[in-house]
Design an enzyme around this catalytic site. Structure first.
Site, mmCIF file in Angstrom:
data_model
loop_
_atom_site.group_PDB
_atom_site.id
_atom_site.type_symbol
_atom_site.label_atom_id
_atom_site.label_comp_id
_atom_site.label_asym_id
_atom_site.label_seq_id
_atom_site.Cartn_x
_atom_site.Cartn_y
_atom_site.Cartn_z
ATOM 1 C CB THR A 438 -0.944 0.010 1.219
ATOM 2 O OG1 THR A 438 -1.738 1.198 1.186
ATOM 3 C CG2 THR A 438 -0.189 -0.035 2.524
ATOM 4 C CG HIS A 490 5.476 -11.380 16.624
ATOM 5 N ND1 HIS A 490 6.464 -12.241 16.193
ATOM 6 C CD2 HIS A 490 6.102 -10.527 17.485
ATOM 7 C CE1 HIS A 490 7.607 -11.931 16.770
ATOM 8 N NE2 HIS A 490 7.417 -10.880 17.563
#
Length: 519
Positions: A438, A490
């Protein structure tokens, strides 16, 4: 010589389609790029247009038939329309009489209004439960040409257009803008009648008013339709400032909606020409105007997915910065030749997509996704590129970017951007990405934290290129710098891999020769 009409090449995930509707019948003349037939798959409706002007000589499949990818559907003949018509001309006086009677009957039917048919919402793909009536492009009684867009249906992924089945006019609108509709829901009643649309308008307008339980009203020097009058009261608008586009300057609902959107008919607190509505929205007072509008379906979907991403992923963001000097120099040196050779401008996104593809190959965890308790490693790189539109953010996907040239990437992005703004992207074009980029920099963003696009596990944020003083070989130099942000899940990606992925990306971009040498 006849030209074959073929079904489009279906995506690999689509085995076959169904002939949904023929928009031309044998003998009809067609113009180049004119819609001939629609093929409905389990995901999207594909349009087949004429590759050249001529006459539809024959249709080899019927509506409802199942067809395969690139199957021949029909044929277009050269200049057959005139010939066919001459062949069909009556040879005898009796034949001519019969034809005259037939024509007279058709004309009578036209004058009196043709057959009434329901206008229905398109058949939505399985993944779409419902849509929202976004915009009625035609009002009751307004003349409409065949294949002209009547209404837009906005789903959470694409905007679907519903076109007129013939020349004629809408008799009745069953659902208002903003209403939710299901697949194949009845939207309106349409009356065919070539050449009689204007007459039809005159005939049906009073009926529509009667259905509303109200009639046109003179407000000042304006004639205001009932639906428009209600909206004017709700938004506390100045009627005299609204330009009417209906018959004799009649102010229609769409005129009011346009005025609301433009803010061109706001009225001061003192002015109160219009009658107050008993069910009016919260009043607009003084110089602090407010308005409440429902979220579009696309905006609802964006909101839901972003919240879902933040609630389900262990999202973390790591940052780095890249010296854009080398790429800017390369771009400045070759941009003119690039444009001549590939007919597309050389931008920055092509370099980022190629660099990301190479980095994703080296760090497969960043290119993976989570499916329940499984990790899915993708042996390919399908990179989504976020595109901002007036309706909201959409993310079409470039497939197999590892094998794409920079020119292919740039062409793909230009095509996606244009079709995204027109609401023409297919659903399958926005699914299945393995990584997303993006670019907030085109809007001036210096630093941001992008949010994951589930089930992907990472997203790269590009930002504005800004000259800043940097220490280079012990000296201070002004360099064109860009901050990079990599948000990652994560649960899937360790911090070490995320940081090294971003460092690899930085090295590839600061030395573009590495992209060619893959080092």
């Amino acid at each position: 010589m006849a030209t074959e009409i073929k079904a489009p090449t279906f995506p690999e995930s689509v085995a076959e389609g169904t002939v949904a509707a023929w928009h031309k019948k044998p003998g009809d003349s067609v113009e180049r790029d004119e819609l001939i037939v629609e093929i409905e798959t389990d995901k999207v409706v594909l349009e087949v247009v004429a590759s050249e002007a001529g006459t539809l000589a024959e249709a080899l499949v019927e509506e409802g038939d199942t067809v395969e990818s690139e199957q021949v559907l029909g044929r277009i003949g050269e200049g057959g329309a005139a010939k066919d018509k001459s062949d069909d001309e009556p040879a005898t006086a009796e034949d001519k009489k019969d034809v005259a009677q037939s024509d007279s009957k058709k004309e009578a039917t036209s004058d009196g209004g043709g057959e009434k048919v329901d206008v229905k919402a398109p058949t939505f793909p399985e993944s779409i439960q419902e849509g929202t009536v976004a915009t009625w492009h035609k009002q009751v009684g307004e003349a409409v040409k065949r294949d002209e867009v009547l209404v837009d249906i906005e789903t959470d992924k694409v905007v679907l257009e519903v076109v007129a089945p013939a020349d004629g006019a809408l008799v009745e609108i069953k659902v208002e803008e903003g209403s939710q509709v299901e697949s194949e829901a009845r939207l309106a009643v349409f009356q065919a009648g070539a050449g009689g649309a204007a007459d039809t308008a005159d005939q049906v307008a009073p009926k529509a008013s009667a259905d509303d339980g109200d009639s046109d009203e003179q407000v000042g020097d304006k004639i205001v339709a009932p639906a428009a009058r209600k909206l004017i009261a709700e938004h506390n608008l100045d009627v005299s400032a609204i330009k009417g586009t209906g018959k004799d300057g009649r102010v229609l609902k769409e005129d009011v909606l346009k005025a609301v959107k433009d803010g061109s008919a706001k009225k001061g607190a003192a002015a109160s020409a219009a009658k107050p509505s008993a069910a009016a929205a919260p009043a607009v007072e003084g110089e602090r105007p407010e308005k409440r509008v429902p979220m579009s379906r696309l905006r609802q979907t964006i909101a839901k997915r972003l919240v879902q991403a933040q609630q389900t992923a262990a999202m973390l963001t790591t940052y780095n910065e890249v010296d854009m000097g080398a790429i800017m120099e390369l771009r400045g040196q070759y941009k003119d030749n690039f444009l001549k050779a590939h007919d597309v401008k050389l931008g920055f996104m092509g370099f980022f997509v190629k660099a990301a593809s190479e980095a994703l190959k080296r760090f497969p965890d960043v290119n993976a996704s989570i499916d329940g308790t499984d990790i899915v490693y993708h042996g390919y790189q399908d990179i989504g590129v976020a595109v901002s539109t007036e309706r909201g953010l959409v993310v079409p996907v470039l497939r197999d970017t590892d094998s794409m040239k920079i020119a292919d990437v740039e062409k793909g992005i230009v095509d996606f951007g244009k079709r995204a703004r027109d609401g023409k992207l297919g659903i399958d074009e926005m699914q299945g990405g393995t990584f997303t980029i993006t670019n907030g920099g085109i809007f001036g963003s210096l630093m941001s934290t992008p949010i994951l696009n589930p089930p992907q596990t990472a997203i790269l944020g590009m930002h504005k290129i800004q000259e800043r003083p940097m220490a280079v070989n012990g000296k201070v130099e002004i360099r064109p710098m860009m901050y990079l942000a990599l948000s990652y899940d994560h649960r899937m990606i360790d911090g070490k891999d995320a940081v090294q992925f971003l460092v690899t990306l930085k090295e590839l971009l600061e030395d573009p020769a590495r992209l060619l040498l893959e080092i």
